[in-house]
Design a protein around this motif. Structure first.
Motif, short mmCIF file in Angstrom:
data_model
loop_
_atom_site.label_atom_id
_atom_site.label_comp_id
_atom_site.label_asym_id
_atom_site.label_seq_id
_atom_site.Cartn_x
_atom_site.Cartn_y
_atom_site.Cartn_z
N MET A 83 35.69 -8.06 -8.39
CA MET A 83 34.45 -7.50 -7.85
C MET A 83 34.54 -7.41 -6.32
SD MET A 83 32.19 -6.66 -10.19
CE MET A 83 30.50 -6.86 -9.56
N LEU A 84 35.12 -8.44 -5.70
CA LEU A 84 35.30 -8.44 -4.24
C LEU A 84 36.22 -7.29 -3.82
CD1 LEU A 84 34.91 -9.86 -1.46
CD2 LEU A 84 36.92 -11.24 -2.02
N TRP A 85 37.33 -7.12 -4.54
CA TRP A 85 38.26 -6.04 -4.23
C TRP A 85 37.60 -4.67 -4.42
CZ3 TRP A 85 42.75 -8.52 -7.50
CH2 TRP A 85 43.33 -9.55 -6.76
N SER A 86 36.79 -4.55 -5.46
CA SER A 86 36.11 -3.26 -5.71
C SER A 86 35.14 -2.95 -4.57
CB SER A 86 35.37 -3.28 -7.06
OG SER A 86 34.20 -4.08 -7.00
N GLN A 87 34.46 -3.98 -4.07
CA GLN A 87 33.52 -3.76 -2.96
C GLN A 87 34.26 -3.32 -1.70
OE1 GLN A 87 29.99 -3.88 -3.08
NE2 GLN A 87 30.41 -2.78 -1.18
N LYS A 88 35.41 -3.95 -1.44
CA LYS A 88 36.21 -3.56 -0.26
C LYS A 88 36.68 -2.11 -0.39
CE LYS A 88 37.80 -8.12 1.23
NZ LYS A 88 38.95 -9.06 1.34
N ALA A 89 37.10 -1.75 -1.60
CA ALA A 89 37.55 -0.37 -1.84
C ALA A 89 36.39 0.61 -1.63
CB ALA A 89 38.12 -0.23 -3.25
N MET A 90 35.19 0.24 -2.11
CA MET A 90 34.01 1.10 -1.91
C MET A 90 33.70 1.25 -0.43
SD MET A 90 31.63 -0.42 -4.96
CE MET A 90 30.12 0.42 -4.49
N ASP A 91 33.77 0.13 0.30
CA ASP A 91 33.48 0.17 1.74
C ASP A 91 34.44 1.10 2.47
OD1 ASP A 91 31.45 -1.64 1.32
OD2 ASP A 91 32.60 -3.38 1.99
N ASN A 92 35.67 1.21 1.94
CA ASN A 92 36.69 2.07 2.55
C ASN A 92 36.73 3.45 1.91
OD1 ASN A 92 37.71 0.17 4.47
ND2 ASN A 92 38.74 -0.90 2.81
N PHE A 110 39.53 -1.36 -10.57
CA PHE A 110 39.14 -2.77 -10.66
C PHE A 110 37.96 -2.94 -11.62
CE2 PHE A 110 41.01 -3.13 -6.23
CZ PHE A 110 42.12 -3.86 -6.64
N LEU A 111 36.98 -2.06 -11.50
CA LEU A 111 35.76 -2.21 -12.30
C LEU A 111 35.99 -1.89 -13.77
CD1 LEU A 111 33.35 -0.78 -9.63
CD2 LEU A 111 33.49 -3.16 -10.40
N ASP A 112 36.95 -0.99 -14.05
CA ASP A 112 37.32 -0.75 -15.45
C ASP A 112 37.83 -2.05 -16.07
OD1 ASP A 112 36.64 1.91 -15.25
OD2 ASP A 112 38.71 2.63 -15.02
N ALA A 168 26.62 -7.95 -16.71
CA ALA A 168 25.82 -6.77 -16.35
C ALA A 168 26.19 -6.20 -14.99
CB ALA A 168 24.33 -7.12 -16.39
N GLU A 169 26.50 -7.08 -14.04
CA GLU A 169 26.76 -6.59 -12.68
C GLU A 169 28.05 -5.78 -12.60
OE1 GLU A 169 25.40 -5.48 -9.31
OE2 GLU A 169 24.26 -6.68 -10.74
N GLY A 170 29.00 -6.03 -13.50
CA GLY A 170 30.21 -5.21 -13.55
C GLY A 170 29.86 -3.77 -13.88
N TRP A 171 29.00 -3.59 -14.89
CA TRP A 171 28.55 -2.25 -15.27
C TRP A 171 27.74 -1.61 -14.15
CZ3 TRP A 171 30.63 -0.14 -19.46
CH2 TRP A 171 31.12 -0.97 -20.48
N ASN A 172 26.86 -2.40 -13.52
CA ASN A 172 26.04 -1.85 -12.44
C ASN A 172 26.89 -1.41 -11.25
OD1 ASN A 172 23.40 -1.30 -11.18
ND2 ASN A 172 24.03 -2.92 -9.77
N ARG A 173 27.88 -2.21 -10.92
CA ARG A 173 28.76 -1.85 -9.79
C ARG A 173 29.52 -0.56 -10.11
NH1 ARG A 173 31.60 -5.05 -6.16
NH2 ARG A 173 29.60 -6.14 -5.91
N LYS A 228 28.38 9.75 -15.97
CA LYS A 228 29.07 8.46 -16.15
C LYS A 228 28.25 7.33 -15.55
CE LYS A 228 33.78 10.30 -16.38
NZ LYS A 228 35.11 10.34 -15.74
N SER A 229 27.61 7.61 -14.43
CA SER A 229 26.76 6.59 -13.81
C SER A 229 25.63 6.21 -14.75
CB SER A 229 26.21 7.11 -12.48
OG SER A 229 25.45 6.10 -11.84
N MET A 230 24.99 7.21 -15.37
CA MET A 230 23.88 6.94 -16.29
C MET A 230 24.34 6.14 -17.51
SD MET A 230 21.60 10.41 -16.11
CE MET A 230 20.52 9.85 -17.43
N SER A 231 25.55 6.42 -17.97
CA SER A 231 26.08 5.66 -19.11
C SER A 231 26.25 4.18 -18.74
CB SER A 231 27.43 6.25 -19.53
OG SER A 231 28.01 5.47 -20.55
N ASP A 232 26.76 3.92 -17.54
CA ASP A 232 26.94 2.54 -17.09
C ASP A 232 25.60 1.87 -16.78
OD1 ASP A 232 29.64 2.65 -17.43
OD2 ASP A 232 30.15 2.84 -15.31
#
Length: 202
Positions: free
Chosen positions: A86-95, A104-106, A116-121, A134-138
């Motif tokens: 989750m931390l790595w995914s956030q860093k990737a999003m920030d970049n 990562f989130l897959d 739940a927060e994995g799906w929300n992220r 895809k966002s609505m599905s998650d």
């Protein structure tokens, strides 16, 4: 655009003692033991209390702090490896490396599908990539696991508005306010959409 907020935490408890009675044979009674402290609250119990507090709170700043505590609870996956991804995914999003974040989130939702927060992220990443379907599905997965997820509901409301479904957007924002009455952005959106829909004769 983000469907995110803040973080923090707290709670307490105690016990009591009583005087030992003398045994019939005049032997000293064993000293009374203090009551064991109450077991720590479960994550679900903490969330239930926080949501109850959030619904009653009428001070905007205090409500924001409670919402931050809820996000703190949501972020706790209970797994060090999931937390790291989750931390790595956030860093990737920030970049702006959305494909990397999705990789990562897959893994997160595959390894811990009840988080739940994995799906929300992942819904957030798809939203940022304009992959609204895809966002609505998650978001749907998130809400199945945590129907009170005001972040996911906010994301749904934004997608509905962006795709021209104002009535559905209004209903989603109203659901947010039923959970988090002091969320300013939701209040503003409900007011704006209500005016627009009234002007359109709906």
């Amino acid at each position: 655009m983000r469907i995110l907020f803040a973080f923090l935490t707290a709670l307490l408890v105690s016990g009591a003692t009583s005087m030992p009675a003398r045994a019939a044979d005049d032997q000293p009674a064993a000293p009374a033991t203090p009551e064991a402290p109450a077991a720590p609250m479960t994550k679900q119990a903490r969330l239930d209390k926080l949501f109850s507090d959030l619904k009653r709170e009428r001070n905007e700043k205090a409500a924001e702090r409670i919402a931050g505590n809820i996000w703190s609870e949501w972020f706790q996956s209970g797994s060090a490896s999931i937390d790291l991804m989750m931390l790595w995914s956030q860093k990737a999003m920030d970049n702006q490396k959305f494909d990397v974040a999705l990789d990562f989130l897959d893994q997160v939702v595959t390894l811990q599908p009840t988080y739940a927060e994995g799906w929300n992220r992942r819904a957030t990443v798809h939203f940022m990539m304009k992959n609204y379907g895809k966002s609505m599905s998650d978001i749907d997965h998130t809400l199945q696991l945590e129907p009170r997820h005001f972040g996911a509901l906010s994301g749904l409301a934004q997608i509905m508005a962006l795709t021209g479904h104002k009535q559905s957007a209004l209903e989603a924002w109203q659901k947010v306010l039923a959970i988090y009455p002091m969320m300013r952005s939701a209040q503003d959106q409900v007011a704006t959409l209500s005016e627009e829909l009234a002007g359109e004769g709906i």
